[in-house]
Write an enzyme that holds these catalytic residues in place. Sequence first.
Site, PDB file in Angstrom:
ATOM      1  N   VAL A  61       0.698  -1.359   0.181  1.00 30.49           N
ATOM      2  CA  VAL A  61      -0.226   0.270  -0.096  1.00 30.49           C
ATOM      3  C   VAL A  61       1.235   1.214  -0.107  1.00 30.49           C
ATOM      4  CG1 VAL A  61      -1.742  -1.003   0.838  1.00 30.49           C
ATOM      5  CG2 VAL A  61      -0.589  -0.522   2.323  1.00 30.49           C
ATOM      6  N   ASN A  87      -6.640  -1.694   5.887  1.00 31.63           N
ATOM      7  CA  ASN A  87      -6.484  -2.134   7.328  1.00 31.63           C
ATOM      8  C   ASN A  87      -4.675  -1.751   7.550  1.00 31.63           C
ATOM      9  OD1 ASN A  87      -6.556  -4.193   9.997  1.00 31.63           O
ATOM     10  ND2 ASN A  87      -5.345  -5.454   7.837  1.00 31.63           N
ATOM     11  N   TYR A 151       3.744   5.702  16.210  1.00 33.09           N
ATOM     12  CA  TYR A 151       2.236   5.196  15.509  1.00 33.09           C
ATOM     13  C   TYR A 151       2.003   5.991  15.955  1.00 33.09           C
ATOM     14  CZ  TYR A 151      -0.149   1.481  15.818  1.00 33.09           C
ATOM     15  OH  TYR A 151      -1.412   0.213  15.120  1.00 33.09           O
ATOM     16  N   LYS A 155      -1.073   6.958  13.369  1.00 29.74           N
ATOM     17  CA  LYS A 155      -2.649   6.992  13.640  1.00 29.74           C
ATOM     18  C   LYS A 155      -3.416   7.952  14.072  1.00 29.74           C
ATOM     19  CE  LYS A 155      -2.723   2.076  12.820  1.00 29.74           C
ATOM     20  NZ  LYS A 155      -3.859   1.822  12.043  1.00 29.74           N
ATOM     21  N   VAL A 184      -6.370  -6.226  20.143  1.00 32.50           N
ATOM     22  CA  VAL A 184      -6.498  -7.439  19.476  1.00 32.50           C
ATOM     23  C   VAL A 184      -5.541  -8.201  19.458  1.00 32.50           C
ATOM     24  CG1 VAL A 184      -7.562  -7.907  17.219  1.00 32.50           C
ATOM     25  CG2 VAL A 184      -7.782  -5.767  18.011  1.00 32.50           C
TER      26      VAL A 184
END
Length: 233
Positions: A61, A87, A151, A155, A184
């Site tokens: 991507v 994702n 990070y 985000k 997760v």
Amino acid sequence: MSLENKVAYITGGTKGIGFGIAKALVDAGLKVAISGRKLADVEKAKAELGSENVLAIASNVANYTDEEAAVTEIVAKFGKLDIVIANAGVGKFAPIDQLSLEDWNAMIDTNLTGVFHTLKASVEQLKANKGYYISIASLAGTNFFANGAGYNASKFGVVGFTQAAMLDLREYDVKTTTIMPGSVTSHFNDHQPNDADGWKIQPEDLGQMVVDLLNLNSNVLPSKIEVRPTKTK
């Protein structure tokens, strides 16, 4: 949105959250394209999904031309593209004085620029089909923490990008949502899922969430969703 005959594309669909979403959409009867950087990994995931209605695509991507080619391949195979789930993501964690240029660039190029590339490549299909674009952000998109500067930056950017895109695209009847998960069970950051991960959100939980979003009345748009484990470990 009726899910009958819908076509979805999921980046980073070979494992973890992306695979969980892919499985939920396949089980719901959709035609699904999944991508990853290595074709062998994508083909393996396709075999695990066990459906003839899955298309495996090699795409990074961070490269716009890869995503443009991916959308072209999906439309050639399935005739259209209705649902896009951005994702793909990476995480590199270090104090800011130790964070390397390579790790910073990897996160920005994949996590932030990648979601733009995926939408840019697919937006005309989404407009034509009154589709749905979903980005997978993180609670790190609103909550900063030590060792997370790169990070967090990526985000926080994904959340802002997706919310602004929502305002731009709703005039075309394109729905846009960002999902911001907490912990997760996944392979993220080289983690190997194990029995101790039972307290976490499971990939199939996020898959069900995506199906539920797609099934909502067209007049309803949860544009930003924060989701956490019910309890901490």
